[in-house]
Write a protein that holds these residues in place. Sequence first.
Motif, PDB file in Angstrom:
ATOM      1  N   UNK A  85       0.968  -1.119   0.151  1.00  0.00           N
ATOM      2  CA  UNK A  85      -0.008  -0.014  -0.047  1.00  0.00           C
ATOM      3  C   UNK A  85       0.964   1.190  -0.039  1.00  0.00           C
ATOM      4  N   UNK A  86       0.373   1.954  -0.739  1.00  0.00           N
ATOM      5  CA  UNK A  86       1.190   3.566  -0.727  1.00  0.00           C
ATOM      6  C   UNK A  86       0.854   4.261   0.567  1.00  0.00           C
ATOM      7  N   UNK A 120      -2.443   5.873   0.079  1.00  0.00           N
ATOM      8  CA  UNK A 120      -3.666   4.947   0.055  1.00  0.00           C
ATOM      9  C   UNK A 120      -4.004   4.804   1.791  1.00  0.00           C
ATOM     10  N   UNK A 121      -2.859   4.543   2.587  1.00  0.00           N
ATOM     11  CA  UNK A 121      -3.125   4.283   3.967  1.00  0.00           C
ATOM     12  C   UNK A 121      -3.756   5.557   4.570  1.00  0.00           C
ATOM     13  N   UNK A 147      -7.291   6.073   3.864  1.00  0.00           N
ATOM     14  CA  UNK A 147      -8.142   5.297   4.433  1.00  0.00           C
ATOM     15  C   UNK A 147      -8.553   5.729   5.876  1.00  0.00           C
ATOM     16  N   UNK A 148      -8.123   6.844   6.416  1.00  0.00           N
ATOM     17  CA  UNK A 148      -8.139   7.147   7.492  1.00  0.00           C
ATOM     18  C   UNK A 148      -9.777   8.136   7.164  1.00  0.00           C
ATOM     19  N   UNK A 154       0.687   6.541   9.780  1.00  0.00           N
ATOM     20  CA  UNK A 154      -0.526   6.074  10.799  1.00  0.00           C
ATOM     21  C   UNK A 154      -0.944   7.104  11.712  1.00  0.00           C
ATOM     22  N   UNK A 212      -3.123   9.161   9.140  1.00  0.00           N
ATOM     23  CA  UNK A 212      -4.372   8.591   9.044  1.00  0.00           C
ATOM     24  C   UNK A 212      -5.539   8.564   9.991  1.00  0.00           C
TER      25      UNK A 212
END
Lengths: 284, 226
Positions: B84-85, B88-89, B92-93, B141, B144
């Motif tokens: 996953x780039x 993308x991560x 997704x948040x 993270x 996100x």
Amino acid sequence: MSIIDQMGRYLQYPFVRYALIVGVLIALCSAMLGVILVLKRFSYIGDGLSHVAFGAMTIATITGMLAQKMLIILPITILAAVLLLKGGSRTRVSGDARIAMVSVGSLALGYLMMNLFNTSANISADVCSTLFGSTSILTLTEGEVWLCAVLSISVVILYILFYNRIFALTFDEDFAAASGLNTNAANLAVAVIVAVIIVLAMNLVGSLLISALVIFPAISAMQIRRSFRAVTVWSAVFAVIASLCGMVISILQGTPVGSTIVAVNIVIFLACMLIGRIMGRAYA
Amino acid sequence: MITCRNLTLGYDGQAIIKDLNFTVKRGDYLCIIGENGSGKTTLMKSMLGLLRPLSGDIVFDEGLTAGTIGYLPQRTDIQKDFPATVREVVLSGCLKRLGRRWFYSAADRQLAAENMARLGIAELADRSCRQLSGGQLQRVLLARALCAADQALVLDEPVTGLDPQVTAELYRLIEELNRAGVTIIMISHDLGAALKYATHILSFSDRIFFGTRQEFTALMGQEAQA
Ligand SMILES: Nc1ncnc2c1ncn2[C@@H]1O[C@H](COP(=O)(O)OP(=O)(O)O)[C@@H](O)[C@H]1O
Ligand SMILES: [Mg+2]
């Protein structure tokens, strides 16, 4: 006569055209779902379910209900999918051991029942074609082709619509749940769809080889691509290429369909691995 | 904005934490400290609504619900080799913001881009998560989590396994977010950091302690003298 002429001659037969259409569609769905299964470390569920489908197939055979076999196989396999997922971490037997138990259990019992109750003279041929698929792809009726086509296209459409939720579910299930996604329902939906695809794929490659359709394209794509989207797209592309090439080779050379498709998948995987190595970290 | 009353948490009816009471207010920086296995992650999952308390209540107010807390999972829960780039991560948040829509809107993408810039990872957007260092992955993270919620963040051992310099940077980043008004709930092994940054401390060693940092240091002083 050139290969193209030969192929053209074969394509005049409806059953060959049906086989090609169904084969490509099933491989496409298996591969897209395969991305989820591989990344969620669920590959074994695919394997387990395919063996359950074999067990269910033997029930259909010995009860003489081959004509309505889908009505038997589909519910049993879906039920198994639900049960395999349901326990989660809450059961005494760990997930992969449970799946292995169900998987070899249905294989053994299926074969046992075939031997005990089958009326046909040629048991090993029956078993062999259920396990490895041999010719059944060429004996599809128009109705079965439509069923396969409708189901596979629905799966592709659902996958595209739910793509963002699928990514979240696959990458980090807790985060998806905390964001309000009903992950239990989503996992269940995935399991049921996988069960349906596996039952359909049994016609194509036989129950022992289904996992190859699920796993290989995804793993191949992961060797050369780094985003989830690209891995999904390339997985689908590889699946279509492998199933088309596999079926064409099998028709021209008279090799078994299932194992030929798997062989092409293996070649693609090796090529991707090599490319991945050469590209090095840029694509790692 | 979060109040826990007589909370008992555990799995399969087995209690791990009993009778927990604490309150988090807007702008607080709460550090949760405790040994491995003392139930810190369990508490976090309950606050996020992933786990139902065995008894007691978690009450949200001031416009907060379990779904409006962003969180940074413990690093062992994330697959290191997932294709996953960064983009993308982080995007997704925005899952929660999708609501009934199928696809992310331009506004969602904009929010993801802003949060990547805020955490200094904008130029990593097209990199694969597999190529990131530990500190970079934590920033991803965190971005996100900020897309999911910019009012309150729960961080589960954000610095475990990071080298001292990256750790210091991450702490500074979290402190900045807190200054900007984000309520922080951080699970940590690191007592030093807790004493440096936290306004409140919840400690799970031999008995449960909850209070301000000053109360905690006073108590530690008493214990050291005794
Ligand atoms: N899903 C689970 N089912 C049952 N027990 C669990 C589960 N997750 C954690 N535990 C147990 O709960 C206790 C607390 O775990 P955890 O909250 O992860 O601790 P910490 O984060 O403080 O290290 C541990 O003893 C652990 O074994
Ligand atoms: Mg923990």
